[in-house]
Structures are given as structure tokens and as C-alpha cells.
Write an enzyme that holds these catalytic residues in place. Sequence first.
Site, PDB file in Angstrom:
ATOM      1  N   GLY A  72      -4.618 -96.237 -31.490  1.00 37.98           N
ATOM      2  CA  GLY A  72      -5.464 -95.065 -31.643  1.00 37.98           C
ATOM      3  C   GLY A  72      -4.901 -94.120 -32.683  1.00 37.98           C
ATOM      4  O   GLY A  72      -3.761 -94.258 -33.127  1.00 37.98           O
ATOM      5  N   HIS A  73      -5.720 -93.147 -33.069  1.00 34.31           N
ATOM      6  CA  HIS A  73      -5.300 -92.074 -33.958  1.00 34.31           C
ATOM      7  C   HIS A  73      -5.820 -90.759 -33.391  1.00 34.31           C
ATOM      8  O   HIS A  73      -6.576 -90.737 -32.405  1.00 34.31           O
ATOM      9  CB  HIS A  73      -5.804 -92.295 -35.378  1.00 34.31           C
ATOM     10  CG  HIS A  73      -4.973 -93.274 -36.163  1.00 34.31           C
ATOM     11  ND1 HIS A  73      -3.645 -93.073 -36.441  1.00 34.31           N
ATOM     12  CD2 HIS A  73      -5.295 -94.472 -36.723  1.00 34.31           C
ATOM     13  CE1 HIS A  73      -3.165 -94.090 -37.133  1.00 34.31           C
ATOM     14  NE2 HIS A  73      -4.151 -94.959 -37.309  1.00 34.31           N
ATOM     15  N   ILE A 114      -8.165 -88.747 -33.962  1.00 36.74           N
ATOM     16  CA  ILE A 114      -9.590 -88.601 -33.659  1.00 36.74           C
ATOM     17  C   ILE A 114      -9.953 -89.267 -32.331  1.00 36.74           C
ATOM     18  O   ILE A 114     -10.819 -88.788 -31.588  1.00 36.74           O
ATOM     19  CB  ILE A 114     -10.455 -89.159 -34.813  1.00 36.74           C
ATOM     20  CG1 ILE A 114     -11.926 -88.766 -34.622  1.00 36.74           C
ATOM     21  CG2 ILE A 114     -10.286 -90.673 -34.961  1.00 36.74           C
ATOM     22  CD1 ILE A 114     -12.789 -89.073 -35.842  1.00 36.74           C
ATOM     23  N   TYR A 121      -7.820 -89.735 -29.682  1.00 36.27           N
ATOM     24  CA  TYR A 121      -7.210 -88.999 -28.579  1.00 36.27           C
ATOM     25  C   TYR A 121      -7.998 -87.729 -28.260  1.00 36.27           C
ATOM     26  O   TYR A 121      -8.262 -87.420 -27.098  1.00 36.27           O
ATOM     27  CB  TYR A 121      -5.755 -88.643 -28.898  1.00 36.27           C
ATOM     28  CG  TYR A 121      -4.944 -89.801 -29.419  1.00 36.27           C
ATOM     29  CD1 TYR A 121      -5.045 -91.067 -28.837  1.00 36.27           C
ATOM     30  CD2 TYR A 121      -4.080 -89.660 -30.495  1.00 36.27           C
ATOM     31  CE1 TYR A 121      -4.322 -92.142 -29.328  1.00 36.27           C
ATOM     32  CE2 TYR A 121      -3.348 -90.722 -30.986  1.00 36.27           C
ATOM     33  CZ  TYR A 121      -3.473 -91.960 -30.403  1.00 36.27           C
ATOM     34  OH  TYR A 121      -2.749 -93.016 -30.889  1.00 36.27           O
ATOM     35  N   ASP A 127      -2.532 -84.587 -33.341  1.00 37.89           N
ATOM     36  CA  ASP A 127      -1.218 -84.950 -33.857  1.00 37.89           C
ATOM     37  C   ASP A 127      -0.218 -83.806 -33.763  1.00 37.89           C
ATOM     38  O   ASP A 127       0.899 -83.978 -33.269  1.00 37.89           O
ATOM     39  CB  ASP A 127      -1.323 -85.382 -35.320  1.00 37.89           C
ATOM     40  CG  ASP A 127      -1.779 -86.824 -35.478  1.00 37.89           C
ATOM     41  OD1 ASP A 127      -1.906 -87.524 -34.458  1.00 37.89           O
ATOM     42  OD2 ASP A 127      -2.015 -87.254 -36.612  1.00 37.89           O
TER      43      ASP A 127
END
Length: 380
Positions: free
Chosen positions: A129-130, A132, A134, A160
Amino acid sequence: MRPLDGIRVIEMAGLAPSPFCGMILADFGAEVIIVDRPTQGAPEIPNIMERNPFDRGKRSIRIDLKEPEGVAVVQDLIRDADVLLEPYRPGVMEKLELGPDRALVLNPRLVYARLTGWGQKGPLASTAGHDINYIAVSGALSLFRREGEPPIPPSNVLGDFAGGGLLCAMGVLLALMARKRTGKGQVVDTAMVDGSCYLCTQFFGLWANRLMTLDIGTNMLDGGAPYYQTYETSDGGYMAVGAIEERFYSHFLEGLGLDSADLPERNDTRRWPEMKARFAEVFRTKTREEWARIFDGRDACVAPVLGLNELEAHPHHAARGLLTTLDGVVQPAPAPRLSDTPGRVDRPGRPRGAETREILRDLTYDDDAIQNLLERGVVE
């Protein structure tokens, strides 16, 4: 003196959130050592910035963790560390024999900080995941949209950096405080999905108290209200308006040259679109700088929307020292400001691995042992 002088941090190389966390700790005095991978082959963790602000104040060593002797070097670092910061999916550090069960045996006082998107447990824990993703699952992304439009990711600031790196740094500090009482380290499980949800606490309260709806883009703080909004100016700039309270709203109307008697009642939500259209029309009659001068010194909660390239010239930022320049890179100075033990930025990061020999000497490796590790590619 800085608050974290004497604290040693081992930062396993990762992408944005964990280096940001390490940067915060370094800014306030911690000795941070980055453990990166050798450059031979294709490193999984790319360092996309040649002059990386996240590396400021840190040293680094390159170690091949596929080699048992490389793992042994990290274990030696752990024995003398206060904090280990790692950003890998659950199970990666355990396979390397560097997981918390092993590390806390080597050093019972170690604060073992794990920074991931989904956290260490749960059905999504090992899923890619990234930011966006999360903030999508945490509910936070749903708050960033205008009425009738899809959600817009707020770059990768919320997941982040705010919900991830910043919250992880707070977790490390809390664990260090607890260690003063107990003498023991512990595991800090920081998940960006948790952190970004945590940052939305106010909106859970507003929703529970029926002070907002889930029809996002129609409420006071999410772009629905005409007095909490951004407006384009004649030169393509933008002004940000936050005139929530009655007295600020009055000053806002004065600055626009409007009379409240000629406008709908400001909390008549049915007529908010009409009011936004009227304010937008007025803002388009002047440039951003003209509006900035009109509202300068006026308690209207109106400010120009500045680009990153405009911050240095702003007098408020100059007075507070918002930015600093290091290695030719303009970047934010440490925050918050402490009166007696402030943070400091005084040394840019060097190329990864530049301090490999130096760090090994600190661990009491002699020159022959260091040369042997270098020649066999265990370290670089």
C-alpha cells in the site's frame, strides 16, 4: 544541548515516513545511523533525491543483510542503541533475526519502533500500500473533496508524514519516557492507517453531535461554507478565507467592500452556493497581492495561498526562521521551537555509506576486520 543528545537511533533505510521520523529525532539531538543496502545490484529502497533533507544530521552505513556477518553488524549496533526504527512489512526483520524478540534480548532497554501502513496485525498487515490507500481505509481521504466531486489526495502529507512519521516520533519519545521509570524498552507499533484516523478525531465528534453530515463538501470546514473557502484572484492566484466567527466575518465583508444586508444570512446553508459565487466574483476583480494588502493587519482570517517557492520572502516566515538552507536546499527548520533546548540543523547528509568505516570503528572493529568485510561485500 538538545533534548535527545546522547540518544542513539538505528534507522533501517526506507521510504519517506521513516526517514522523516529519523530526521525529527536527529534535529533534536539524537545520533541517527542509517542502515542501507549495498548499491551493487538494484536496491529496493531508491534514494530519489541526491540532496536529501531527510538525511540531515545523520550518518550511514551500507550492509548486506543477506550475509550472516552483515546481520551480526546490525546486532552489534543494536546492543549500543536506544532506538531501532524499521519500516518493513511484518516478518521481514524476524527473518533477518533482527525482530523485536531477538533485539530486546540483545538490548532490553531498546525502543523498537515499527512504522508501517497497516500495522503489525490485522488482515491487511502484510498487504502492499501507499499513503493514498491508508488514508482511504482510515476515513481521512473521504474528507478531502468538494460537493459532487471525487476525493482529492492531499499529496502524501496526511498518511506518510502526519499519521506516520510524526506519530512514530511521538511514540518513540513516549517509550523513552516510560523507560526512565521502568528501565525497559518496548515495541512501538505505528500504523499510518491508525495515525491518519487519529487525526480525524474532531470530525468523529462533529458527526456524533450532528454538527456535520457525511455529505462531504457541504459542511462548514470541508469546502461547503462560503466563509471557509479558497477563491481565485484575477492573476490566477488564490486567497484562503477562514472567517468562521461573526467578528471575523464582518471584517471579511468590509475587506471585500460588501454589506451584510445585501447578502443572505451567513449560516443559511441553502444559499451557500449563491454566496460562494458572489465572493468568487469579487475576488476575481483584483490580484492576489492586491487582496493580500487589503487584508494585511485586518482580523478577517484571510491569507494568500503561497507556493513553496514564495515562503522565503514572506516577512512572518523570515522573522520566525521558518526555513533554513543546507547543502543548497531550502527546507523547513526544526519545529516546534523550544526556548532552552531548540532543535538545530547544522550538517547535510552525505552519500549513503560514507561513514561505513567510521561507524564500524565506533563498534570497535579493527582496520583488518573492516577491510575484510569491505572486500567480501558484506559492507560497502
